[in-house]
Design an enzyme around this catalytic site. Structure first.
Site, PDB file in Angstrom:
ATOM      1  N   ARG A 106       9.479  -6.546  -4.508  1.00 22.76           N
ATOM      2  CA  ARG A 106       8.876  -5.635  -5.485  1.00 22.76           C
ATOM      3  C   ARG A 106       9.910  -4.943  -6.375  1.00 22.76           C
ATOM      4  NH1 ARG A 106       6.294  -4.205  -7.953  1.00 22.76           N
ATOM      5  NH2 ARG A 106       4.995  -2.389  -7.589  1.00 22.76           N
ATOM      6  N   TYR A 107      11.175  -5.337  -6.300  1.00 21.13           N
ATOM      7  CA  TYR A 107      12.195  -4.676  -7.100  1.00 21.13           C
ATOM      8  C   TYR A 107      12.156  -5.141  -8.551  1.00 21.13           C
ATOM      9  CZ  TYR A 107      14.839  -2.260  -3.431  1.00 21.13           C
ATOM     10  OH  TYR A 107      15.247  -1.414  -2.434  1.00 21.13           O
ATOM     11  N   GLY A 108      12.684  -4.276  -9.429  1.00 20.58           N
ATOM     12  CA  GLY A 108      12.829  -4.610 -10.834  1.00 20.58           C
ATOM     13  C   GLY A 108      12.418  -3.461 -11.715  1.00 20.58           C
TER      14      GLY A 108
END
Length: 424
Positions: A106-108
Site C-alpha cells: 500500500r505504499y506510495g
C-alpha cells in the site's frame, strides 16, 4: 595502517627471491585497493564508496543497522514505473552496503495510492530499481534485503487472503521468497462494528502468516504497530505452529518513546523480537529543519528541503508548533532544548543532528527505517552507521528528551499512534 604495513613488507620482500617478491607485492597492492579494509569516515556526509559494513540480525537475515523507508516512493510517470532520482538513491544505498528496503503493498505518494488503487506499485518500483543496480554494480558485501507488508482490510477475511497477497507481493518484487513479510497493523478497521457483525481478524491473519512461512513463500515473518500485549499473543500463536516472530515495526525515536513505545521495545527485547523504528526523525523534527534557528539560516540547501517538502500545510503547521512551541499545547521553545543537546554531540563527533538521532536508535538495538527520496538523504543516513554513541551521550539525550514533558504524536492527519494498539 596499510601504507606502513606495505612499506615494511616491501623492505622484507626485496630481500627474498625476485619472482616471489614481485608476486607478493602484487597481492598486497590488490588488497590495499580493495574494499577488504574500510576507512569509516567521520565527516558529516559519508561517501557511499566507503562501503561501511555495520549489520545486525532480523530472524535469519543479516541487515544494515539503518534501513531505507520507501513509503513515499512512486513512479514519476502515469504510464510506466520509473523514477530517475530514486534510481540514484537505490544505487547509493547498494554500493554502501545499506540496501535494506522496507516497503509495502500500500505504499506510495501517487494519487492512485491515495484513492485505494495502485496496490503493489512501490514494490514493483523497488524491484526494478534494485535489479538495475545489481546489474551495474555486481554483488555487494551485504546482500540486499526487502521487507514488505500485508494490509488488513474488511474484505480480507481468511488466512488464504494473506497467502494470496503474499504471492502477489512475490510477483511484484520478482522473487520466489520474501525476506521479511509483515502484517502492516492490527485489524482495527471495522465499518460494521456498530452492527455487532465485525470481529478482529488478527488470529486469522496470524494463521495466514504461518501458512506463508510453511509454504516457503517467506523467510521471516513480522508485525507492525503491535503493542506489548498483542505482540506476546502473536508470538505465542505463531509459536504453536512452529513459526518464529522475527520483528515488530513501531513508532520510536527520541520524541517517540511515550504512549507505549519504550514499553514495546523493552517487551520485544525480552521476547527476542527485533524492533524496527518508523518515524525515526519524527517527520523531520529531529533533523532540526523546522526550528526557528534553521529557518533563519543562510543554508540554501536546507531551505530547499522545506520549499520542496511534500507535507501538507496542516502538517507543516503542526510540525512548526512542536519545533518552536505555541505556549498552549507545546511549551514555548518546543523541542529546542533537545536539539541543543543533539547539536552539541553532533558537533563534537563531526556528525549531523540527523545522524545523532538515528544512532541513538541503533544504540538501543533498534533498526531505524528513515524515509529517503534523495542521494543526499541516503548518504546522511548511512553516516549514522559504523560508530556508536557512548553511554554518557545516550543518557544526556534521554534526559533532554524526558525533560521536554511531551512527545510527538504526529502532524496533520498522520497520527503516529493511530494504528498502535494492543497494550491490554
Amino acid at each position: 595502517f596499510l601504507k606502513e604495513y606495505n612499506a615494511k613488507m616491501t623492505s622484507n620482500l626485496l630481500q627474498e627471491q625476485p619472482i616471489r617478491a614481485l608476486l607478493s607485492l602484487i597481492i598486497l597492492t590488490i588488497i590495499s585497493k580493495s574494499n577488504a579494509y574500510v576507512n569509516v569516515q567521520t565527516n558529516r556526509g559519508v561517501s557511499t564508496e566507503s562501503r561501511i559494513r555495520d549489520t545486525t540480525e532480523i530472524g535469519s537475515l543479516t541487515v544494515p543497522t539503518v534501513g531505507v523507508g520507501t513509503i513515499s516512493w512512486s513512479s514519476n510517470s502515469l504510464t510506466s514505473i520509473e523514477n530517475d532520482e530514486l534510481e540514484e538513491v537505490v544505487d547509493s544505498a547498494y554500493r554502501a552496503n545499506g540496501s535494506f528496503f522496507d516497503t509495502a503493498e500500500r505504499y506510495g505518494s501517487h494519487w492512485k495510492t491515495a484513492i485505494g488503487l495502485g496496490y503493489g506499485e512501490t514494490e514493483k518500483l523497488t524491484q526494478k530499481l534494485l535489479q538495475r543496480t545489481i546489474e551495474r554494480n555486481g554483488r555487494a558485501q551485504v546482500d540486499p534485503v526487502i521487507a514488505t507488508k500485508f494490509t488488513p482490510t474488511p474484505w480480507r477475511t481468511t488466512a488464504q487472503s494473506v497467502v494470496d497477497a503474499c504471492e502477489q507481493s512475490c510477483l511484484n518484487l520478482g522473487i520466489n521468497q520474501i525476506d521479511l513479510y509483515q502484517i502492516h497493523m492490527p485489524d482495527i478497521v471495522h465499518p460494521f462494528r456498530f452492527l455487532g457483525k465485525d470481529k478482529p481478524k488478527d488470529e486469522i491473519y496470524w494463521d495466514g502468516l504461518a501458512e506463508c512461512y510453511h509454504r516457503g513463500l517467506v523467510k521471516n515473518v513480522g508485525v507492525c504497530n503491535y503493542g506489548p500485549t498483542l505482540t506476546a499473543k502473536c508470538q505465542d500463536a505463531l509459536g504453536k505452529r512452529g513459526v518464529p516472530l522475527a520483528s515488530n515495526q513501531v513508532t520510536y525515536s527520541l520524541l517517540g518513546k511515550h504512549n507505549g513505545g519504550q514499553e514495546t521495545v523493552d517487551k520485544c527485547t525480552e521476547l527476542g523480537i527485533k524492533v524496527l523504528a518508523c518515524y525515526p526523525f519524527a517527520m523531520g523534527l529531529l533533523t532540526g529543519k523546522y526550528s526557528e534557528e534553521f529557518l533563519t539560516s543562510p543554508d540554501r540547501d536546507s531551505q530547499s528541503s522545506l520549499t520542496h517538502s511534500k507535507k501538507t500545510a496542516l502538517e507543516r503547521n503542526d510540525l512548526m508548533m512542536y519545533a518552536n512551541g505555541d505556549g498552549i499545547t507545546v511549551p514555548k521553545g518546543g523541542i529546542s532544548p533537545l536539539l541543543v543537546t543533539m547539536s552539541s554531540i553532533a558537533e563534537k563527533r563531526n556528525k549531523s543532528i540527523s545522524q545523532v538521532g538515528l544512532n541513538y536508535i541503533v544504540s538501543k538495538d533498534v533498526i531505524p527505517i528513515p524515509g529517503c527520496r534523495s542521494v543526499s538523504q541516503i548518504e546522511d543516513n548511512i553516516g549514522a552507521m559504523g560508530w556508536r554513541l557512548t553511554g554518557d551521550e545516550i543518557s544526556l539525550l534521554d534526559e533532554a528528551a524526558d525533560k521536554l514533558g511531551f512527545g510527538f504524536d504526529g502532524a496533520g492527519f498522520k497520527r503516529t499512534g493511530e494504528k498502535f494498539v494492543g497494550y491490554g
